[in-house]
Write a protein that holds these residues in place. Structure first.
Motif, PDB file in Angstrom:
ATOM      1  N   THR A  15      47.567  25.840  26.980  1.00 56.21           N
ATOM      2  CA  THR A  15      48.473  26.961  26.746  1.00 56.21           C
ATOM      3  C   THR A  15      47.858  27.955  25.762  1.00 56.21           C
ATOM      4  O   THR A  15      47.872  29.168  25.993  1.00 56.21           O
ATOM      5  CB  THR A  15      49.832  26.467  26.214  1.00 56.21           C
ATOM      6  N   ALA A  16      47.316  27.433  24.661  1.00 55.20           N
ATOM      7  CA  ALA A  16      46.714  28.310  23.651  1.00 55.20           C
ATOM      8  C   ALA A  16      45.499  29.047  24.214  1.00 55.20           C
ATOM      9  O   ALA A  16      45.292  30.229  23.920  1.00 55.20           O
ATOM     10  CB  ALA A  16      46.326  27.494  22.421  1.00 55.20           C
ATOM     11  N   ILE A  74      41.097   3.092  18.814  1.00 48.30           N
ATOM     12  CA  ILE A  74      42.020   4.152  19.251  1.00 48.30           C
ATOM     13  C   ILE A  74      41.737   5.503  18.608  1.00 48.30           C
ATOM     14  O   ILE A  74      42.176   6.527  19.100  1.00 48.30           O
ATOM     15  CB  ILE A  74      43.488   3.770  18.997  1.00 48.30           C
ATOM     16  N   GLY A  75      40.985   5.517  17.531  1.00 43.22           N
ATOM     17  CA  GLY A  75      40.760   6.753  16.794  1.00 43.22           C
ATOM     18  C   GLY A  75      39.964   7.824  17.503  1.00 43.22           C
ATOM     19  O   GLY A  75      40.371   8.994  17.521  1.00 43.22           O
ATOM     20  N   PRO A  76      38.815   7.493  18.100  1.00 43.99           N
ATOM     21  CA  PRO A  76      37.978   8.547  18.684  1.00 43.99           C
ATOM     22  C   PRO A  76      38.655   9.436  19.731  1.00 43.99           C
ATOM     23  O   PRO A  76      38.479  10.654  19.680  1.00 43.99           O
ATOM     24  CB  PRO A  76      36.789   7.761  19.268  1.00 43.99           C
ATOM     25  N   PRO A  77      39.442   8.902  20.670  1.00 46.78           N
ATOM     26  CA  PRO A  77      40.065   9.822  21.634  1.00 46.78           C
ATOM     27  C   PRO A  77      41.073  10.773  20.978  1.00 46.78           C
ATOM     28  O   PRO A  77      41.177  11.943  21.361  1.00 46.78           O
ATOM     29  CB  PRO A  77      40.767   8.919  22.651  1.00 46.78           C
ATOM     30  N   VAL A  78      41.785  10.285  19.976  1.00 43.95           N
ATOM     31  CA  VAL A  78      42.751  11.132  19.271  1.00 43.95           C
ATOM     32  C   VAL A  78      42.005  12.199  18.468  1.00 43.95           C
ATOM     33  O   VAL A  78      42.354  13.385  18.519  1.00 43.95           O
ATOM     34  CB  VAL A  78      43.686  10.287  18.366  1.00 43.95           C
ATOM     35  N   ALA A  79      40.960  11.798  17.756  1.00 37.09           N
ATOM     36  CA  ALA A  79      40.176  12.759  16.970  1.00 37.09           C
ATOM     37  C   ALA A  79      39.555  13.818  17.869  1.00 37.09           C
ATOM     38  O   ALA A  79      39.524  15.006  17.516  1.00 37.09           O
ATOM     39  CB  ALA A  79      39.094  12.030  16.173  1.00 37.09           C
ATOM     40  N   ALA A  80      39.084  13.410  19.041  1.00 32.06           N
ATOM     41  CA  ALA A  80      38.444  14.359  19.962  1.00 32.06           C
ATOM     42  C   ALA A  80      39.422  15.439  20.419  1.00 32.06           C
ATOM     43  O   ALA A  80      39.095  16.628  20.416  1.00 32.06           O
ATOM     44  CB  ALA A  80      37.867  13.622  21.167  1.00 32.06           C
ATOM     45  N   VAL A  81      40.626  15.046  20.801  1.00 28.09           N
ATOM     46  CA  VAL A  81      41.594  16.049  21.272  1.00 28.09           C
ATOM     47  C   VAL A  81      42.076  16.912  20.105  1.00 28.09           C
ATOM     48  O   VAL A  81      42.333  18.097  20.280  1.00 28.09           O
ATOM     49  CB  VAL A  81      42.759  15.398  22.059  1.00 28.09           C
ATOM     50  N   LEU A  82      42.154  16.336  18.917  1.00 23.94           N
ATOM     51  CA  LEU A  82      42.554  17.129  17.751  1.00 23.94           C
ATOM     52  C   LEU A  82      41.491  18.177  17.396  1.00 23.94           C
ATOM     53  O   LEU A  82      41.828  19.264  16.944  1.00 23.94           O
ATOM     54  CB  LEU A  82      42.847  16.226  16.551  1.00 23.94           C
ATOM     55  N   GLN A  99      39.748  19.730  19.606  1.00 27.61           N
ATOM     56  CA  GLN A  99      39.996  20.803  20.573  1.00 27.61           C
ATOM     57  C   GLN A  99      41.177  21.669  20.115  1.00 27.61           C
ATOM     58  O   GLN A  99      41.128  22.893  20.212  1.00 27.61           O
ATOM     59  CB  GLN A  99      40.285  20.226  21.960  1.00 27.61           C
ATOM     60  N   VAL A 100      42.221  21.011  19.625  1.00 32.03           N
ATOM     61  CA  VAL A 100      43.379  21.749  19.105  1.00 32.03           C
ATOM     62  C   VAL A 100      42.940  22.631  17.941  1.00 32.03           C
ATOM     63  O   VAL A 100      43.313  23.795  17.862  1.00 32.03           O
ATOM     64  CB  VAL A 100      44.512  20.782  18.668  1.00 32.03           C
ATOM     65  N   GLU A 101      42.118  22.087  17.065  1.00 34.85           N
ATOM     66  CA  GLU A 101      41.624  22.845  15.918  1.00 34.85           C
ATOM     67  C   GLU A 101      40.886  24.111  16.368  1.00 34.85           C
ATOM     68  O   GLU A 101      41.062  25.180  15.792  1.00 34.85           O
ATOM     69  CB  GLU A 101      40.694  21.965  15.084  1.00 34.85           C
ATOM     70  N   GLY A 102      40.104  23.999  17.422  1.00 33.89           N
ATOM     71  CA  GLY A 102      39.362  25.151  17.933  1.00 33.89           C
ATOM     72  C   GLY A 102      40.272  26.265  18.411  1.00 33.89           C
ATOM     73  O   GLY A 102      40.060  27.438  18.082  1.00 33.89           O
ATOM     74  N   VAL A 103      41.315  25.922  19.169  1.00 37.66           N
ATOM     75  CA  VAL A 103      42.205  26.981  19.668  1.00 37.66           C
ATOM     76  C   VAL A 103      43.101  27.525  18.568  1.00 37.66           C
ATOM     77  O   VAL A 103      43.413  28.716  18.555  1.00 37.66           O
ATOM     78  CB  VAL A 103      43.040  26.544  20.906  1.00 37.66           C
ATOM     79  N   THR A 113      45.502  20.401   7.115  1.00 35.73           N
ATOM     80  CA  THR A 113      46.220  19.262   7.685  1.00 35.73           C
ATOM     81  C   THR A 113      45.502  18.735   8.925  1.00 35.73           C
ATOM     82  O   THR A 113      45.392  17.525   9.124  1.00 35.73           O
ATOM     83  CB  THR A 113      47.679  19.641   8.024  1.00 35.73           C
ATOM     84  N   LEU A 114      45.002  19.636   9.760  1.00 35.64           N
ATOM     85  CA  LEU A 114      44.228  19.219  10.931  1.00 35.64           C
ATOM     86  C   LEU A 114      42.974  18.457  10.507  1.00 35.64           C
ATOM     87  O   LEU A 114      42.660  17.399  11.071  1.00 35.64           O
ATOM     88  CB  LEU A 114      43.836  20.439  11.767  1.00 35.64           C
ATOM     89  N   ASP A 115      42.260  18.981   9.520  1.00 36.33           N
ATOM     90  CA  ASP A 115      41.043  18.309   9.033  1.00 36.33           C
ATOM     91  C   ASP A 115      41.351  16.896   8.548  1.00 36.33           C
ATOM     92  O   ASP A 115      40.619  15.951   8.859  1.00 36.33           O
ATOM     93  CB  ASP A 115      40.387  19.102   7.905  1.00 36.33           C
ATOM     94  N   LEU A 116      42.427  16.749   7.793  1.00 40.39           N
ATOM     95  CA  LEU A 116      42.813  15.436   7.278  1.00 40.39           C
ATOM     96  C   LEU A 116      43.165  14.485   8.426  1.00 40.39           C
ATOM     97  O   LEU A 116      42.744  13.327   8.437  1.00 40.39           O
ATOM     98  CB  LEU A 116      43.984  15.569   6.303  1.00 40.39           C
TER      99      LEU A 116
END
Length: 185
Positions: A75-76, A129-137, A139-143, A172-175
């Motif tokens: 969406t973004a 479980i961390g890497p897939p969540v970090a990866a999508v986050l 992407q969110v950070e980029g947009v 907050t995203l970085d953390l």
């Protein structure tokens, strides 16, 4: 030959003008992303040490969260792709409309990220479980960065406010990314 150059130039200018967003459209797009983020709070809240490992078989709340974050990115990205040709927003009421929508997104998204930060502490025993969540986050950070830069450049009179909100969300995203990046084998 000259006519084709004029026609081509006119078509490019028309395409650029059609791609421009009004302040109401920008605010509406930001509200859409806010709603998407808000819908992810319940699945984030439901993460437990029992259901988090279900990500391996595509079940539990984490696949829902990853899909939801991917939807936010889509969406973004669509919003960003439509910003070419958008004029500076100089009218104070329009600037306030866009800023309020951005601030609303930042607040809702930070609530979601803070839930995830809290849940990361529970998941230290489930490191895969961390890497897939970090990866999508990431992407969110980029947009989010792209939207913030666009708004900072476009919304006159609220630049400092937008910078402040963007910096707060960025922290907050970085953390959150660091918490989930750290959950790896």
């Amino acid at each position: 030959m000259l006519f084709s150059k004029i026609f081509t130039t006119g078509a490019v200018m028309a395409a650029t003008a059609m791609a421009a967003l009004s302040p109401a459209q920008i605010a509406s797009g930001l509200k859409t992303v806010t709603t998407q983020s808000q819908k992810l709070q319940a699945p984030a809240q439901s993460i437990t040490i029992v259901n988090a490992p279900l990500i391996v078989i595509g079940q539990g709340p984490l696949p829902t969260l990853i899909a939801g974050f991917t939807e936010i990115v889509t969406t973004a990205t669509t919003i960003i792709s439509q910003t070419d040709g958008t004029p500076k927003i100089t009218n104070q009421a329009d600037a306030d409309l866009v800023f309020d929508a951005f601030r609303g997104f930042v607040r809702v998204h930070q609530e979601l990220l803070n839930i995830l930060i809290g849940k990361a502490g529970l998941l230290t025993q489930v490191p895969f479980i961390g890497p897939p969540v970090a990866a999508v986050l990431r992407q969110v950070e980029g947009v989010v960065d792209s939207i913030a830069f666009f708004l900072i450049d476009t919304v006159e009179g609220r630049t400092k406010d937008i910078e402040s909100e963007a910096n707060s969300l960025g922290s907050t995203l970085d953390l959150t990314i660091s918490k989930y990046q750290g959950l790896s084998v």
